[in-house]
Design an enzyme around this catalytic site. Structure first.
Site, short mmCIF file in Angstrom:
data_model
loop_
_atom_site.label_atom_id
_atom_site.label_comp_id
_atom_site.label_asym_id
_atom_site.label_seq_id
_atom_site.Cartn_x
_atom_site.Cartn_y
_atom_site.Cartn_z
N CYS A 89 0.62 -1.16 0.07
CA CYS A 89 -0.29 -0.17 -0.24
C CYS A 89 0.86 1.30 0.07
O CYS A 89 1.79 1.08 1.05
CB CYS A 89 -0.66 0.03 1.26
SG CYS A 89 -1.37 1.67 1.31
N HIS A 112 -9.42 -3.70 -0.99
CA HIS A 112 -8.27 -3.07 -0.75
C HIS A 112 -8.48 -1.56 -0.75
O HIS A 112 -8.33 -1.38 0.50
CB HIS A 112 -6.71 -2.34 -1.43
CG HIS A 112 -5.31 -2.46 -0.95
ND1 HIS A 112 -4.80 -3.26 0.02
CD2 HIS A 112 -5.63 -1.42 -0.98
CE1 HIS A 112 -3.99 -1.81 0.23
NE2 HIS A 112 -3.97 -1.05 -0.11
N GLU A 113 -9.52 -1.13 -0.85
CA GLU A 113 -9.79 0.31 -1.39
C GLU A 113 -11.28 0.83 -0.86
O GLU A 113 -11.30 1.69 0.32
CB GLU A 113 -9.93 0.82 -3.20
CG GLU A 113 -8.54 0.42 -3.91
CD GLU A 113 -7.29 1.36 -3.23
OE1 GLU A 113 -7.46 1.81 -2.56
OE2 GLU A 113 -6.48 0.53 -3.38
N HIS A 135 -9.65 1.05 2.96
CA HIS A 135 -9.52 2.84 3.06
C HIS A 135 -10.42 2.78 3.40
O HIS A 135 -10.25 4.11 4.47
CB HIS A 135 -8.74 2.86 2.10
CG HIS A 135 -6.84 2.26 2.31
ND1 HIS A 135 -6.38 2.99 2.75
CD2 HIS A 135 -6.59 1.81 1.00
CE1 HIS A 135 -4.96 1.91 2.28
NE2 HIS A 135 -5.16 1.52 1.34
NI NI Z 1 -3.84 0.74 0.37
#
Ligand code: NI
Length: 171
Positions: A100, A142-143, A146
């Site tokens: 990341c 993954h996003e 976040h």
């Molecule tokens: Ni990331």
């Protein structure tokens, strides 16, 4: 287009609750363009970037897998923008090494569903529902993490996680 500063792990905006995007105005469109520019041409090019990573606690992300990636999702060429995204279905599982740009210097093998169905709005405000596998499914998850204040290493065992977090490059 402009390159934005990518904030690093430990910055409070990365764990702030994100705001739902109510209206896609010029400010949001500029943010999207700048995030795509930053993802492609920033100090560390990335395959995805969520708004909190550029200091904006808003529910949107951009994604763009490398052009040679495999999988059915290869039909989605170019950058994908998803606003107010929500994963509605996940199936199967794969283990893939992730890193990341907000946590430079570390990577980890992360197990996640192999295929996801995600819905949200595109940059024109149209409702979209994407059913993807491969790299795009991985990046989307993954996003979305976040946008919930989570990092890829939150999926691994706590002992390994502590060790990894201590190795994040701060400079
Ligand atoms: Ni990331």
């Amino acid at each position: 287009m402009a390159i934005l500063e990518v904030v690093k792990h430990g910055h409070p905006v990365l764990v702030e609750e994100v705001k739902h995007v109510e209206e896609i105005d010029d400010e949001i469109r500029t943010l999207i363009d700048d995030m795509i520019d930053t993802m492609r041409n920033g100090e560390t090019p990335a395959v995805g970037l969520a708004a909190p990573q550029v200091g904006r606690a808003m529910a949107l992300f951009v994604a763009e897998p490398p052009p040679d990636h495999e999988g059915e999702d290869a039909v989605y060429q170019g950058a994908v923008v998803l606003i107010n995204p929500e994963i509605v279905l996940g199936s199967g599982h794969t283990v893939v090494e992730e890193g990341c740009v907000s946590c430079p210097g570390i990577t980890a093998d992360v197990e996640r569903p192999a295929r996801v169905v995600i819905k949200g709005l595109d940059r024109d405000g149209n409702e979209v529902k994407l059913d993807v596998d491969g790299a795009l499914a991985r990046i989307f998850q993954h996003e979305v993490d976040h946008l919930m204040g989570k990092f890829f290493f939150d999926h691994i065992n706590p002992i390994k996680r502590q060790l990894l977090k201590s190795r994040i490059r701060r400079t």
